[in-house]
Design a protein around this motif. Structure first.
Motif, short mmCIF file in Angstrom:
data_model
loop_
_atom_site.label_atom_id
_atom_site.label_comp_id
_atom_site.label_asym_id
_atom_site.label_seq_id
_atom_site.Cartn_x
_atom_site.Cartn_y
_atom_site.Cartn_z
N GLU A 115 2.40 2.52 -3.03
CA GLU A 115 2.70 2.90 -4.40
C GLU A 115 2.87 4.41 -4.55
O GLU A 115 3.64 4.88 -5.40
N HIS A 116 2.15 5.19 -3.73
CA HIS A 116 2.22 6.65 -3.83
C HIS A 116 3.60 7.20 -3.50
O HIS A 116 3.93 8.31 -3.92
N SER A 117 4.40 6.44 -2.74
CA SER A 117 5.72 6.93 -2.35
C SER A 117 6.86 6.19 -3.06
O SER A 117 8.03 6.44 -2.76
N TYR A 121 12.02 4.23 -2.28
CA TYR A 121 10.88 4.97 -1.77
C TYR A 121 11.29 6.34 -1.22
O TYR A 121 12.42 6.52 -0.72
N CYS A 150 0.83 -1.22 0.00
CA CYS A 150 0.00 0.00 0.00
C CYS A 150 0.86 1.26 0.00
O CYS A 150 0.49 2.28 0.60
N HIS A 191 7.59 8.80 3.85
CA HIS A 191 6.37 7.99 3.99
C HIS A 191 6.67 6.60 4.57
O HIS A 191 5.75 5.81 4.74
#
Length: 218
Positions: A89-91, A107, A87, A111
């Motif tokens: 993927e945004h970072s 990454y 969970c 985060h």
């Protein structure tokens, strides 16, 4: 355990060809971030870096200090993982091929709870950067750290609190992280030492500058 943290953490890296290189991925990613504060990121050079240790030995934690075309310094923490983080993927910045360790997932460390725990621990316990070692066929060989950091706190490690899922926001060149405890990361290091802080030096910067703070007492 004594009143302060006396542990000397260590980080191990392996000789390898890395594609893309760390500088290449930073040059591609940093100019598009909202925390650059308007500095000229059209050319970035590496001035130094410092590492923290993951006690579980699974995550590489490295903060890069980058010189900009207009003479500023940007602080960019990354984490390196051997498998994708759930969970997150945004970072995710990119994947990297490491000829010794295989595929690595890179990454934005702000985060990543492993980085945040290490940063908080270093600040609150009066810790410092990890000693850096190269893994060779003859064993571990210590290398010279290119940046040195120091936390201002004096808590014993056993009193360092657990963090919650981080919420990250940016204000110009400052990154704010709320993880149950509020952390502030200065993307452009500056003068100042008040409160619970992480300060650092690197080549061409002999006077310690402020890198990060823990806001308020945990």
């Amino acid at each position: 355990m004594g009143p302060t943290c006396q542990t000397h953490w260590m980080a191990v890296h392996h000789p390898a060809t890395i594609v893309p290189s760390k500088l290449e991925l930073l040059q591609a990613w940093v100019p598009h971030q909202p925390w650059t504060g308007g500095v000229d990121t059209s050319a970035l050079t590496r001035l130094g870096s410092y590492r923290f240790d993951d006690p579980d030995g699974e995550v590489g934690i490295e903060t890069h200090l980058l010189g900009t075309r207009d003479g500023q310094v940007l602080q960019v923490p990354l984490t390196y993982r051997g498998t994708p983080r759930e969970c997150a993927e945004h970072s995710l910045i990119t994947t990297m091929t490491h000829t010794t360790l295989g595929d690595r997932w890179i990454y934005d460390a702000c985060h990543d709870p492993v980085y945040l725990t290490a940063l908080m621990r270093t600040i609150l316990t009066g810790g410092r950067e990890a000693d850096l070692f190269m893994a060779t066929d003859a064993g571990l060989v210590q290398e010279v750290n290119t940046a040195h950091v120091h936390g201002s706190g004096s808590l014993p490690v056993v009193d360092v609190p657990e963090l919650s899922t981080p919420v990250v926001s940016h204000d110009q060149s400052t990154t704010h992280i709320d993880a149950g405890i509020a952390l502030t990361l200065l993307r452009i290091p500056a003068a100042g030492t008040a409160g619970l802080t992480l300060t650092g030096t690197w080549p061409s910067q002999e006077t310690p500058l402020l890198l990060a703070t823990v806001d308020g007492s945990p």
